[in-house]
Design a protein around this motif. Structure first.
Motif, mmCIF file in Angstrom:
data_model
loop_
_atom_site.group_PDB
_atom_site.id
_atom_site.type_symbol
_atom_site.label_atom_id
_atom_site.label_comp_id
_atom_site.label_asym_id
_atom_site.label_seq_id
_atom_site.Cartn_x
_atom_site.Cartn_y
_atom_site.Cartn_z
ATOM 1 N N ARG A 141 121.548 -21.030 0.144
ATOM 2 C CA ARG A 141 120.569 -21.995 0.732
ATOM 3 C C ARG A 141 119.786 -21.186 1.862
ATOM 4 N NH1 ARG A 141 121.934 -23.510 -3.315
ATOM 5 N NH2 ARG A 141 122.333 -25.535 -4.265
ATOM 6 N N HIS A 193 115.360 -19.954 -9.332
ATOM 7 C CA HIS A 193 115.265 -20.614 -10.222
ATOM 8 C C HIS A 193 114.338 -20.269 -11.346
ATOM 9 C CE1 HIS A 193 117.953 -23.750 -8.355
ATOM 10 N NE2 HIS A 193 117.293 -23.165 -7.226
ATOM 11 N N LYS A 210 114.273 -21.695 -3.811
ATOM 12 C CA LYS A 210 114.249 -22.559 -2.879
ATOM 13 C C LYS A 210 115.151 -22.255 -1.774
ATOM 14 C CE LYS A 210 114.412 -26.097 -6.844
ATOM 15 N NZ LYS A 210 115.114 -27.151 -7.348
ATOM 16 N N LYS A 211 114.597 -22.268 -0.564
ATOM 17 C CA LYS A 211 115.054 -22.025 0.507
ATOM 18 C C LYS A 211 115.285 -23.058 1.638
ATOM 19 C CE LYS A 211 114.893 -18.144 3.939
ATOM 20 N NZ LYS A 211 113.981 -16.908 4.212
ATOM 21 N N ASP A 267 114.621 -26.170 3.060
ATOM 22 C CA ASP A 267 113.691 -27.361 2.980
ATOM 23 C C ASP A 267 112.367 -26.835 2.314
ATOM 24 O OD1 ASP A 267 112.888 -26.124 5.111
ATOM 25 O OD2 ASP A 267 112.554 -27.848 6.438
ATOM 26 N N ARG A 268 112.282 -25.809 1.691
ATOM 27 C CA ARG A 268 110.836 -25.148 1.461
ATOM 28 C C ARG A 268 111.150 -24.461 0.181
ATOM 29 N NH1 ARG A 268 109.163 -19.980 2.971
ATOM 30 N NH2 ARG A 268 110.970 -18.797 4.252
ATOM 31 N N GLU A 269 110.139 -24.348 -0.492
ATOM 32 C CA GLU A 269 109.989 -23.519 -1.568
ATOM 33 C C GLU A 269 108.743 -22.685 -1.768
ATOM 34 O OE1 GLU A 269 109.825 -26.462 -4.809
ATOM 35 O OE2 GLU A 269 111.662 -27.288 -4.466
#
Length: 296
Positions: free
Chosen positions: A162, A168, A194-195, A197-199
Motif C-alpha cells: 500500500r 492492478h 493504487k497507493k 489514498d491515490r491512484e
C-alpha cells in the motif's frame, strides 16, 4: 518532522524495505531480550541465587536473539514459498508445521553453538537434552515465535504494497479476488497503481524488469516496485508483444531498457539495464532473448 522529511523517510522505506525491516526487527528483539534478561535476573535475586550467575540470563536471551536474526533471511524465504490464502488450508498447515519444526531445530542448534564457548570460559558446561523436555520446552516458544514472524511478515508485506503502490489491471477492482491474467486480455499499455489514498497510471513501456515473488509479479520501474497479483508466465504472455522477454526462471526484462549484456564461459550472463541495474540471464533463455532482440 516536516513534510519534506516525512516524504524522504517514506522514500527510503520504499527503496530499502528489507534494510529497515531488519533494523526494526533487530531493535525490537534486542529490547525484548533486555527486558526478559532483567526479569530473570530479578527472579534470581529474589531466590537468593548466586550473584555470579547474572550473565546466564543475558547469554540465554542474546544468544537467542542472534540465532533468530541469523535465521530470519531463511525464514522469510520460507514464508514466500507458501503465501497465506483462503484455499488449501490443510496443505498450508502442514507446510508451516514443518517450517516451525525446522525453525526450532536450527534455532536450538545455533543457540547451543553460541552458548557453549561462554560456559567453557566460565569453567562450566552447558547441557541440553534434545530428545527430552528441553526440546519441547524450546519448541513451544519457537512455534509461537514462528507464528509471530509469519503474521508480522504478511502484515508488513501488505502495508508495504500500500505504501509503495500495488499494480492492478485497468478495470480490475480487487486484486485479491481477481483471477490470474488471462491470455485473451489485450496487452495493457498502462497499469493502475493504487497507493494509499491515490491512484495513478504506470506506462507499461516504463517497466524495466519483472520479478516473480510468490503469488505476485513485482513490476520494477524507476527504482520503484509495484506488486501485481499474477504469475510471471501469465504476465509475460500479455507483455511479450510489447517487447518483454524472460531471462531467468523468475525474471524478465523490457528489451527496450537493455543497455548491455555480458556472458560467462558457463553460458549464463548478466544484463545491464539503462537504469544501471543488473538482471541475471540464464543460458536456458539466452538464444530466445537474442531472437527477440532482432524483432524490436
Amino acid at each position: 518532522m516536516t513534510a519534506n522529511q516525512h516524504s524522504n523517510l517514506t522514500e527510503q522505506l520504499i527503496l530499502h524495505p528489507q534494510r529497515y525491516g531488519y533494523l526494526l526487527l533487530a531493535v525490537f528483539l534486542l529490547i525484548n531480550a533486555a527486558v526478559n534478561a532483567s526479569s530473570v535476573w530479578v527472579d534470581l535475586q529474589r531466590n537468593a541465587a548466586n550473584d555470579n550467575l547474572w550473565w546466564h540470563p543475558v547469554l540465554w536471551e542474546y544468544s537467542s536473539v542472534v540465532s533468530t536474526l541469523l535465521l530470519c533471511p531463511l525464514l522469510f524465504w520460507w514464508f514466500r514459498q507458501q503465501p497465506l490464502r483462503l484455499t488449501a488450508i490443510s496443505r498450508q498447515l502442514a507446510f508451516h508445521l514443518v517450517g516451525s519444526l525446522l525453525f526450532a531445530l536450527l534455532h536450538i542448534v545455533l543457540m547451543i553453538l553460541l552458548r557453549k564457548p561462554f560456559y567453557a570460559l566460565a569453567g562450566d558446561s552447558y547441557g541440553f537434552e534434545p530428545l527430552t523436555t528441553d526440546f519441547f520446552y524450546e519448541y513451544r516458544k519457537d512455534a509461537w515465535a514462528y507464528l509471530f514472524f509469519l503474521s508480522c511478515y504478511h502484515l508488513a508485506t501488505f502495508f508495504y504494497s500500500r505504501l509503495s503502490g500495488e499494480a492492478h489491471q485497468l478495470g480490475q477492482t480487487d486484486a485479491s479476488l481477481a483471477p490470474a491474467i488471462s491470455d485473451s486480455v489485450k496487452a495493457p499499455e498502462h497499469f493502475l497503481i493504487k497507493k494509499l489514498d491515490r491512484e495513478f497510471l504506470l506506462r507499461t513501456t516504463d517497466i524495466e524488469w519483472l520479478e516473480a515473488s510468490g503469488n505476485y509479479v513485482n513490476l520494477h520501474s524507476k527504482g520503484r516496485i509495484y506488486p501485481l497479483r499474477a504469475t510471471l508466465s501469465a504476465t509475460l504472455q500479455q507483455l511479450e508483444p510489447l517487447g518483454f522477454c524472460r531471462t531467468h526462471r523468475s525474471l524478465a526484462v523490457n528489451l527496450r531498457q537493455i543497455d548491455s549484456m555480458q556472458f560467462q564461459s558457463s553460458g549464463d550472463g548478466d544484463i545491464t539495464l539503462n537504469s544501471g541495474h543488473t538482471v541475471a540471464l540464464s543460458r536456458r533463455y539466452k538464444e530466445h532473448l537474442k531472437q527477440q532482440l532482432t524483432t524490436i
